[in-house]
Structure formats: C-alpha cells, structure tokens
Design an enzyme around this catalytic site. Structure first.
Site, PDB file in Angstrom:
ATOM      1  N   TYR A 110       0.799  -1.222   0.000  1.00 18.99           N
ATOM      2  CA  TYR A 110       0.000   0.000   0.000  1.00 18.99           C
ATOM      3  C   TYR A 110       0.837   1.281   0.000  1.00 18.99           C
ATOM      4  CZ  TYR A 110      -3.482  -3.510   0.759  1.00 18.99           C
ATOM      5  OH  TYR A 110      -4.250  -4.619   0.583  1.00 18.99           O
ATOM      6  N   PRO A 123     -11.039  -0.822  -3.608  1.00 17.54           N
ATOM      7  CA  PRO A 123     -12.168  -1.510  -4.226  1.00 17.54           C
ATOM      8  C   PRO A 123     -13.459  -0.693  -4.122  1.00 17.54           C
ATOM      9  CG  PRO A 123     -11.164  -2.810  -2.449  1.00 17.54           C
ATOM     10  CD  PRO A 123     -10.675  -1.409  -2.315  1.00 17.54           C
ATOM     11  N   HIS A 346      -7.451   0.802   1.132  1.00 18.86           N
ATOM     12  CA  HIS A 346      -7.195  -0.568   1.569  1.00 18.86           C
ATOM     13  C   HIS A 346      -6.098  -0.723   2.627  1.00 18.86           C
ATOM     14  CE1 HIS A 346      -7.567  -4.788   0.971  1.00 18.86           C
ATOM     15  NE2 HIS A 346      -7.935  -4.757  -0.288  1.00 18.86           N
ATOM     16  N   LYS A 429     -21.029 -32.040  -1.833  1.00 17.89           N
ATOM     17  CA  LYS A 429     -19.986 -32.171  -0.786  1.00 17.89           C
ATOM     18  C   LYS A 429     -18.653 -31.554  -1.220  1.00 17.89           C
ATOM     19  CE  LYS A 429     -21.956 -35.849   1.920  1.00 17.89           C
ATOM     20  NZ  LYS A 429     -23.307 -35.569   1.411  1.00 17.89           N
ATOM     21  N   SER A 431     -16.383 -27.816  -1.541  1.00 18.83           N
ATOM     22  CA  SER A 431     -16.251 -26.446  -1.030  1.00 18.83           C
ATOM     23  C   SER A 431     -16.705 -25.465  -2.115  1.00 18.83           C
ATOM     24  CB  SER A 431     -14.791 -26.179  -0.659  1.00 18.83           C
ATOM     25  OG  SER A 431     -14.454 -24.824  -0.925  1.00 18.83           O
ATOM     26  N   ASP A 433     -16.206 -22.289  -2.477  1.00 21.51           N
ATOM     27  CA  ASP A 433     -15.156 -21.373  -2.942  1.00 21.51           C
ATOM     28  C   ASP A 433     -14.204 -22.091  -3.901  1.00 21.51           C
ATOM     29  OD1 ASP A 433     -13.724 -18.704  -2.614  1.00 21.51           O
ATOM     30  OD2 ASP A 433     -12.129 -20.138  -2.219  1.00 21.51           O
ATOM     31  N   TYR A 455      -4.292 -15.521  -8.460  1.00 23.18           N
ATOM     32  CA  TYR A 455      -4.222 -15.080  -7.053  1.00 23.18           C
ATOM     33  C   TYR A 455      -5.617 -15.115  -6.470  1.00 23.18           C
ATOM     34  CZ  TYR A 455      -3.277 -11.670  -3.222  1.00 23.18           C
ATOM     35  OH  TYR A 455      -3.145 -11.033  -2.010  1.00 23.18           O
ATOM     36  N   SER A 457      -7.233 -14.132  -2.647  1.00 21.28           N
ATOM     37  CA  SER A 457      -6.897 -13.642  -1.296  1.00 21.28           C
ATOM     38  C   SER A 457      -7.289 -14.681  -0.263  1.00 21.28           C
ATOM     39  CB  SER A 457      -7.693 -12.380  -0.967  1.00 21.28           C
ATOM     40  OG  SER A 457      -7.437 -11.387  -1.891  1.00 21.28           O
ATOM     41  N   SER A 459      -7.380 -15.118   3.960  1.00 23.17           N
ATOM     42  CA  SER A 459      -7.261 -14.360   5.196  1.00 23.17           C
ATOM     43  C   SER A 459      -6.211 -14.974   6.116  1.00 23.17           C
ATOM     44  CB  SER A 459      -8.612 -14.358   5.905  1.00 23.17           C
ATOM     45  OG  SER A 459      -8.475 -13.702   7.137  1.00 23.17           O
ATOM     46  N   SER A 557     -10.812 -12.549  -5.586  1.00 23.10           N
ATOM     47  CA  SER A 557     -11.081 -12.476  -4.159  1.00 23.10           C
ATOM     48  C   SER A 557     -12.541 -12.795  -3.908  1.00 23.10           C
ATOM     49  CB  SER A 557     -10.777 -11.049  -3.707  1.00 23.10           C
ATOM     50  OG  SER A 557     -10.872 -10.924  -2.333  1.00 23.10           O
ATOM     51  N   GLN A 558     -12.770 -13.540  -2.829  1.00 20.50           N
ATOM     52  CA  GLN A 558     -14.152 -13.765  -2.419  1.00 20.50           C
ATOM     53  C   GLN A 558     -14.490 -12.840  -1.262  1.00 20.50           C
ATOM     54  OE1 GLN A 558     -16.839 -16.532   0.351  1.00 20.50           O
ATOM     55  NE2 GLN A 558     -15.618 -17.768  -1.039  1.00 20.50           N
TER      56      GLN A 558
HETATM   57  N1  COA Z   1     -19.225 -29.964   1.643  1.00 24.38           N
HETATM   58  C1  COA Z   1     -20.260 -29.211   2.061  1.00 24.38           C
HETATM   59  N2  COA Z   1     -20.132 -27.941   2.485  1.00 24.38           N
HETATM   60  C2  COA Z   1     -18.897 -27.388   2.474  1.00 24.38           C
HETATM   61  C3  COA Z   1     -17.770 -28.119   2.030  1.00 24.38           C
HETATM   62  C4  COA Z   1     -17.973 -29.468   1.612  1.00 24.38           C
HETATM   63  N3  COA Z   1     -16.965 -30.212   1.194  1.00 24.38           N
HETATM   64  N4  COA Z   1     -16.698 -27.328   2.140  1.00 24.38           N
HETATM   65  C5  COA Z   1     -17.120 -26.147   2.618  1.00 24.38           C
HETATM   66  N5  COA Z   1     -18.460 -26.194   2.834  1.00 24.38           N
HETATM   67  C6  COA Z   1     -19.304 -25.120   3.384  1.00 24.38           C
HETATM   68  C7  COA Z   1     -18.647 -24.445   4.561  1.00 24.38           C
HETATM   69  O1  COA Z   1     -18.951 -25.104   5.765  1.00 24.38           O
HETATM   70  C8  COA Z   1     -19.252 -23.055   4.508  1.00 24.38           C
HETATM   71  O2  COA Z   1     -20.573 -23.098   5.034  1.00 24.38           O
HETATM   72  P1  COA Z   1     -21.410 -21.770   5.390  1.00 24.38           P
HETATM   73  O3  COA Z   1     -21.972 -21.231   4.110  1.00 24.38           O
HETATM   74  O4  COA Z   1     -22.472 -22.290   6.275  1.00 24.38           O
HETATM   75  O5  COA Z   1     -20.447 -20.840   6.059  1.00 24.38           O
HETATM   76  C9  COA Z   1     -19.411 -22.811   3.042  1.00 24.38           C
HETATM   77  O6  COA Z   1     -19.452 -24.097   2.424  1.00 24.38           O
HETATM   78  C10 COA Z   1     -18.293 -21.979   2.446  1.00 24.38           C
HETATM   79  O7  COA Z   1     -17.047 -22.653   2.538  1.00 24.38           O
HETATM   80  P2  COA Z   1     -15.950 -22.522   1.382  1.00 24.38           P
HETATM   81  O8  COA Z   1     -16.627 -22.221   0.125  1.00 24.38           O
HETATM   82  O9  COA Z   1     -15.071 -23.708   1.434  1.00 24.38           O
HETATM   83  O10 COA Z   1     -15.160 -21.208   1.717  1.00 24.38           O
HETATM   84  P3  COA Z   1     -14.786 -20.436   3.019  1.00 24.38           P
HETATM   85  O11 COA Z   1     -15.979 -19.744   3.564  1.00 24.38           O
HETATM   86  O12 COA Z   1     -14.023 -21.313   3.928  1.00 24.38           O
HETATM   87  O13 COA Z   1     -13.852 -19.326   2.393  1.00 24.38           O
HETATM   88  C11 COA Z   1     -11.848 -18.306   1.657  1.00 24.38           C
HETATM   89  C12 COA Z   1     -12.669 -19.590   1.706  1.00 24.38           C
HETATM   90  C13 COA Z   1     -10.554 -18.538   0.961  1.00 24.38           C
HETATM   91  C14 COA Z   1     -12.625 -17.230   0.914  1.00 24.38           C
HETATM   92  C15 COA Z   1     -11.621 -17.856   3.129  1.00 24.38           C
HETATM   93  O14 COA Z   1     -10.786 -18.787   3.766  1.00 24.38           O
HETATM   94  C16 COA Z   1     -10.954 -16.526   3.265  1.00 24.38           C
HETATM   95  O15 COA Z   1      -9.741 -16.440   3.391  1.00 24.38           O
HETATM   96  N6  COA Z   1     -11.748 -15.439   3.266  1.00 24.38           N
HETATM   97  C17 COA Z   1     -11.244 -14.097   3.327  1.00 24.38           C
HETATM   98  C18 COA Z   1     -10.880 -13.615   1.947  1.00 24.38           C
HETATM   99  C19 COA Z   1     -10.603 -12.150   1.954  1.00 24.38           C
HETATM  100  O16 COA Z   1     -10.089 -11.600   2.911  1.00 24.38           O
HETATM  101  N7  COA Z   1     -10.976 -11.464   0.861  1.00 24.38           N
HETATM  102  C20 COA Z   1     -10.875 -10.057   0.762  1.00 24.38           C
HETATM  103  C21 COA Z   1      -9.510  -9.589   0.590  1.00 24.38           C
HETATM  104  S1  COA Z   1      -9.494  -7.841   0.652  1.00 24.38           S
HETATM  105  C1  HC5 Z   2     -14.833  -5.200  -1.122  1.00 27.65           C
HETATM  106  C2  HC5 Z   2     -13.979  -6.162  -1.845  1.00 27.65           C
HETATM  107  C3  HC5 Z   2     -12.570  -5.980  -1.533  1.00 27.65           C
HETATM  108  C4  HC5 Z   2     -11.647  -7.005  -2.100  1.00 27.65           C
HETATM  109  C5  HC5 Z   2     -10.284  -6.480  -2.061  1.00 27.65           C
HETATM  110  C6  HC5 Z   2      -9.225  -7.508  -2.223  1.00 27.65           C
HETATM  111  O1  HC5 Z   2      -9.465  -8.647  -2.439  1.00 27.65           O
HETATM  112  O2  HC5 Z   2      -7.981  -7.067  -2.107  1.00 27.65           O
HETATM  113  C7  HC5 Z   2      -6.900  -7.996  -2.157  1.00 27.65           C
HETATM  114  C8  HC5 Z   2      -6.136  -7.863  -0.864  1.00 27.65           C
HETATM  115  C9  HC5 Z   2      -5.139  -8.905  -0.617  1.00 27.65           C
HETATM  116  O3  HC5 Z   2      -4.211  -8.659   0.164  1.00 27.65           O
HETATM  117  O4  HC5 Z   2      -5.241 -10.007  -1.144  1.00 27.65           O
HETATM  118  C10 HC5 Z   2      -6.003  -7.612  -3.318  1.00 27.65           C
HETATM  119  N1  HC5 Z   2      -6.538  -7.858  -4.660  1.00 27.65           N
HETATM  120  C11 HC5 Z   2      -7.620  -6.949  -5.006  1.00 27.65           C
HETATM  121  C12 HC5 Z   2      -5.424  -7.619  -5.584  1.00 27.65           C
HETATM  122  C13 HC5 Z   2      -7.001  -9.257  -4.863  1.00 27.65           C
END
Ligand code: COA
Ligand code: HC5
Length: 629
Positions: A110, A123, A346, A429, A431, A433, A455, A457, A459, A557-558
């Site tokens: 940043y 964003p 950010h 069954k 995930s 994401d 890439y 993101s 957490s 990113s999710q």
């Molecule tokens: N069978 C059935 N359900 C499953 C499953 C499986 N094999 N695997 C996962 N699920 C369910 C989970 O229990 C969860 O249930 P919920 O909807 O009740 O919460 C749901 O499916 C989602 O899980 P999943 O899709 O695996 O993803 P997650 O929520 O664990 O997220 C990431 C994955 C990578 C997005 C998350 O770990 C993360 O890091 N999030 C932050 C990202 C971030 O910061 N983004 C912005 C950056 S600025």
């Molecule tokens: C409101 C949505 C914000 C998403 C922002 C985001 O994912 O930023 C990422 C931060 C990081 O450290 O992974 C960077 N990215 C936009 C380049 C994926």
C-alpha cells in the site's frame, strides 16, 4: 479487560508511518470484540523446505519443461545458500514482532505503491439498487445510510461487535477498529496513514459530505452528545445540497492522481495554514459521504455498469470522480437514481470487515422505519473553503487529464449468476469457494487454451494483526481438469473425477494458507530479509519462473455478504483481470475488470465464460452422480 496497547508491532527502518492521532499509542475498548485478541496465535514462519517444494509444484503448470529444470537448480542452490540464512533472519524477526509480515505488507502493498489508489488499490462495492429517483429521495436514503453506519460505529466504539469466525476459528478484529476515522496521506516517496480511534483524546465527531465537488464538515452529534437522528441528518444534508448548487473546482480529483504528483500538490495546498486545518478535518472525519450526479437515461444493464464505475472511480471528472476523497478509508456514495455503494482505501483493512458493515447498514435501512427520539441542538454543517491558487488549479487540470485517461483505460462489468449459489456445491460435498475457483480456471482455459498464475486472497486473520496470503488457484490438478473438460475422448465420469480432485486440491491449499503455511508471503519475507541485511536479491527471486509465477493475470477475491452486494477492483497486471465474487446461497454475484489497452482481455467475455462454466459443471456433476475419487 483493561485498555491495552494496540497496533504496535514493529518499527521497521523502511516503514511508512502509521500515525495515530497525535500520539503513537492506540488503545482499544473493553468489550467482547477484543476478548480473545491477545490469545490469538502469532503468524508462524513456514518451513523452508516445504515452501520450496510447494513453489516447484505451483510453477509446474506455468512454465515449460526447460524453464522448470533451470528453476529446479536455482531452488536447490537456494536451499543450500542463502535460504537457511534468510530463514533464520526471518525467524528472528518473527520472535521480535507480534506479526512478522504486517508492517512489511502495509508498506509494500500500500503505502509505497506510487500508482493512483482508485482502481489499482481501492475496491468499490455496489449496494442493491433502490427504487427511488430524485434529489429528495437521494437525501432521504443518504440519511438512512449515514444513520446505519453510525449505528455500526457504536458497536465498534464500545468493542461490542462479536468476534468474527472463519471455519469455526476466531479472527483478529483489529481491522474493524481501523475502518472509520482514518485516512491515507500522500508522500513523495511513501505515503502515511492516520487513524483517530474512539479511545483517542478528542475522537472525531464529524463526517465529510461532498456535493458538486464542494466539501462540508457535518458534526453528527447534537449538543447533548447524542447521534443525530435520521430526520436531523436529512435536514442537514438538504441544507448542504441547497448551499452547493454550483460545481466547485475539482479538488477531490487530486486523490485520483499518481501519488508523487498528488503529494507535491498536497504540500502546496497545506502551506496555507487554513487549508492545512481543512485537510485535517477531512483526515479526522469518521467517513465521507458523496452525494453524486446520476444518469437517469440508462437501461438496466447500463445502469449496472454505471454503478460499478461510480463506486470504483466515479466515472470521470464530469461525473463524480472529483466528488470524492479516495484517500479516505471509507466513503459512501449515493446517487439520485437509486444507486449507492462505497469505496474504501485498503491500507488498514481487507474486504470482510467492510462487507460486515455494509450488511449491518442495509439491514438497518430495511428495518428502521422511523427516526429515534430527537437529539438536542445541532450545529450547522461547515463548508470547507479551501484557498486554491493558480498553481494548484493548474495541478487540478493536470490531474483531471490524467484521470480521464486512466478511467477510460478500464472496463468493468457486473454479473449475477442465478443458476445456483453455494447450495449446489454443498450438495455435491464440495467447497463452494474451491468450486468457483476451479470453474474460473475452466473459463480462462476455454478462452486462452492455457492457464495463468492466479491469485486468490486468503485471510491470515487467524493470527494477531493478520492480513492476507495467496491461494494459488492454478495447480497441476486444476490444469489436469481444464484440459480434460472439453476433450471428447474422455467420459463424463473421468472429467467429474478430475474436477473433484482439483476442487479438493484447492480446498487443501486454502486450509494450509489460512493456517499460515502459504508460500507467497514466505518467499517475499525471505527476499525482504535479504534486502534488510544488505544482501543481494537471491537468484530465486530474479528467475523468470518467479516473475511468471507472480504475474497474476487472474487476481481474484471472495467477499461474501448477506445482501446483494457486488464488488469490483482493478486488474494487477496490464494483461490481466480483476475478479471479485460474492457467493450467496442461490446466486453468485461477481464484478470483472480489465484494461482496455490490452487487446487480449475482455471483461464481458470472461464473465460470460464463467457463467457457462457454472452451467456446464452442474450438468457434468448431475450426469455423474456416482462419481468418486
Ligand atoms: N461440503 C459441504 N459444504 C462445504 C464443504 C464441503 N466439502 N466445504 C465447505 N463447505 C461449506 C462451509 O462449511 C461453509 O458453510 P457456510 O456457508 O455455512 O459458512 C461454506 O461451504 C463456504 O465454505 P468454502 O466455500 O469452502 O469457503 P470459506 O468460507 O471457507 O472461504 C476463503 C474460503 C478462501 C474465501 C476464506 O478462507 C478466506 O480467506 N476469506 C477471506 C478472503 C478475503 O479476505 N478477501 C478479501 C480480501 S481484501
Ligand atoms: C470489497 C472487496 C474488496 C476485495 C479487495 C481484495 O481482495 O484485495 C486484495 C487484498 C489482498 O491482500 O489479497 C487484493 N486484490 C484486489 C489484488 C485481490
């Protein structure tokens, strides 16, 4: 819990300053929000051998056999020297700091970055479209949004937010504490960031309202210290709109400029003492509210794109790009044709805290039917009357010109896939994401006949002061699947097995990463350790395979919300895509961006291809119910 020191992590010699009000100490409130904060684990340093082995696996689908062989040698060399030495330096840093990564990351990702903050870094989030039209309705809705945001602020201030969880584990809540009352400040070489937390002396009581490029400071508390209610806010906003019928010089456009240019002009502006005070008003404010121009003549599809542009960059200086302060940590935008959303800077926070706030605000807007009991007397909004000399006005013209070019270089599209959401992968069954990421790999492969460094993101907030690491969605398994999917010589059952395998591999990589065993930040840490010890950049980091691995043509990113929010951010490379998705139970919203200067990318095509992948994968899995690994 007693008040305790916060933020203090490390003071790296190269660190851009993060200033906290007038003091270097920031305290946090008592309350459940930080109840487990100090017991969260510290970010570990992954094992060197494991990272190097994983790195080789990650580059396998990205480089030729010959390149791979060369890289293998470089990695072996690094494993002997200087890898262990750098690993030791990194481990020492991890001993001394609560989080060995977070200060480095704040600067590198940043504050040191010199390109404009909107699109590249900030964003945009588009809120669900409201069914209203006209200035009065815009003001009424804006008052609701402000009221909802202040309601959320109360919970942050009292430390009353519940601790967020990911996969059943508690997360660091520090980021929530830094989404309000903060601002980035341009510097010629490196920016800084200020934050005035509620526990600081004399915490901020005002928001900044921008209308027709004019800035107003509005105290949102009454004389008896209560928050203004919706009616009072509406009256205040009405007065502001009435007072600002003329379009003012485009001061705010300066925050869209590249950072060194903006820093130079900033220094000119604050030479005037009164201007300096006004700047501090903006920096200290709780957040910014932008009352925007709208375009009533748009089709539904055009209005969606308009809204995405409005939230991402403001649509140009003739529209709303100067009706902004992109350095502000949080700004809400409300238009007169039902569009609303936010943009955030950010440096201090990832998307999820912002998304949680958005959900709270929108629930508040739906539920809240009338004003609370009126607060006491209120002071009128104060216009920030900057003195802008000709030199500064010239700079504004230059910034406008640069901004127009910049904005037109970006194409953004917004999609909602309604075939299914998280529900379908869950019944399989799988995930959700990992499923979506693998579908994206398929979409990309279908468009380009090859894969690319991707890439996602992840957490790192399971750790104190955690930020992010990278989930590398392009893997040997994803490529095995994407190559197979359209191969007519293979059966659906084989394809479905390969798909499941790729999804499982992605989920495994995710688990490793969120538990501190990613490779991207570790490799970065090794390089920075070398630089800080005045050693050469290792060969490993100069290798073309390394550049290839970090040229993220898909930057994704999710960010999940309960309400129908769509998020957008820019690509990170000129020939890449930015893609942010919001998987809901029965729908998947996503925003895609590209640079128009690149003839090989097309945000619409990728969005359409992704939706086709979703359709095809459902059909594939439905046709192979017995699929097993
Ligand atoms: N069978 C059935 N359900 C499953 C499953 C499986 N094999 N695997 C996962 N699920 C369910 C989970 O229990 C969860 O249930 P919920 O909807 O009740 O919460 C749901 O499916 C989602 O899980 P999943 O899709 O695996 O993803 P997650 O929520 O664990 O997220 C990431 C994955 C990578 C997005 C998350 O770990 C993360 O890091 N999030 C932050 C990202 C971030 O910061 N983004 C912005 C950056 S600025
Ligand atoms: C409101 C949505 C914000 C998403 C922002 C985001 O994912 O930023 C990422 C931060 C990081 O450290 O992974 C960077 N990215 C936009 C380049 C994926």
């Amino acid at each position: 819990m007693t008040m305790s020191l916060l933020i203090k992590n490390t003071l790296s010699p190269r660190a851009g300053k993060v200033l906290v009000g007038m003091s270097s100490k920031m305290r946090r409130p008592s309350g459940r929000m930080f109840s487990i904060q100090d017991s969260l684990p510290r970010l570990p340093v992954p094992q060197l051998d494991v990272t190097l082995q994983k790195y080789l696996r990650c580059i396998t689908p990205l480089c030729t056999a010959e390149e791979f062989k060369k890289t293998q040698k470089i990695v072996e060399e690094f494993r002997r020297d200087p890898g262990p030495k750098l690993q030791q330096l990194l481990e020492q840093r991890a001993q001394k700091n609560i989080n060995w990564l977070s200060d480095w990351w704040k600067n590198l990702a940043y504050l040191e970055v010199r390109s404009p903050v909107p699109i590249n870094s900030n964003p945009g989030v588009i809120f669900p479209r409201q069914n209203y039209s006209g200035t009065d309705s815009m003001i009424t809705y804006a008052a609701k949004i402000v009221s909802g945001a202040l309601d959320y602020k109360k919970m942050i201030d009292s430390g009353d937010l519940p601790v967020e969880q990911l996969g059943g584990k508690p997360l660091c809540m520090m980021q929530y504490y830094q989404i309000l009352n903060g601002c980035r400040i341009p510097g010629e070489k490196i920016d800084s960031h200020v934050c005035f937390p509620p526990t600081s002396e004399n915490p901020p009581r005002h928001i900044i309202v921008i209308h027709n490029n004019q800035f107003f400071s509005l105290d949102v508390h009454s004389s008896d210290g209560k928050l203004l209610n919706e009616d009072q806010l509406r009256n205040q906003l009405k007065n502001i709109v009435n007072q600002s019928q003329q379009v003012a010089p485009a001061l705010g456009i300066l925050t869209m400029w590249d950072r060194p240019s903006w820093a130079k002009t900033y220094n000119k502006i604050i030479q005037d003492k009164h201007n300096k005070k006004l700047m501090e008003d903006i920096q200290r404010s709780i957040f910014v509210l932008c009352l925007d121009k709208s375009r009533p003549d748009l089709s539904q599809e055009e209005a969606r794109i308009f809204a995405a542009e409005q939230m991402l960059h403001g649509g140009g200086s003739q529209l709303n790009s100067a009706n902004r302060w992109f350095d502000k940590t949080l700004q809400f935008m409300i238009g007169s044709e039902g569009t609303s959303g936010l943009n955030y800077e950010h440096t201090t926070a990832e998307g999820p805290p912002i998304a949680a706030m958005m959900d709270h605000i929108l629930t508040y807007c739906e539920k809240n039917t009338g004003p609370s009991s009126p607060a006491g007397g209120m002071s009128d909004a104060r216009k920030l009357d900057f003195t802008l000399n000709n030199d500064i006005l010239d700079d504004i013209e230059k910034a406008k010109e640069a901004t127009e070019k910049f904005i037109h270089s970006v194409s953004v599209r917004v999609f909602t896939y309604s075939g299914y959401g998280k529900n379908f992968p869950k019944t399989q069954k799988l995930s959700p994401d990992a499923y979506i990421q693998t579908a994206l790999q398929l979409a990309y492969f279908r468009l380009y006949g090859k894969t690319c460094a991707t890439y996602e993101s992840a957490s790192l907030r399971r750790f104190q002061l955690g930020r992010t690491d990278t989930i590398r969605s392009c893997s040997i398994d994803s490529l095995n699947f994407t190559r197979a999917m359209d191969d007519s010589s293979l059966t659906n059952s084989v394809k479905a097995d390969l798909f499941r395998q790729a999804v499982l591999a992605h989920r495994k990589y995710t688990d490793e990463t969120i538990n501190g065993r990613g490779i991207d930040r570790h490799l970065l840490g090794l390089k920075l350790s070398a630089l800080e010890a005045n050693l050469d950049v290792p060969e490993l980091h100069k290798d073309p395979s390394y550049s290839q691995a970090f040229h993220f043509k898909l930057s994704t990113s999710q960010v999940a919300t309960h309400h129908e929010g769509v998020m957008v951010f820019g690509p990170v490379v000129p020939d890449g895509y930015g893609l942010c998705y919001n998987p809901q139970e029965t729908k998947i919203h996503f925003g895609v961006s590209t640079y128009t200067s690149c003839p090989d990318t097309d945000s619409n095509k990728l969005g359409v291809a992704l939706m086709k992948s979703f359709d095809d994968l459902r059909d594939l899995l439905a046709s192979t119910p017995q699929a097993k690994l």
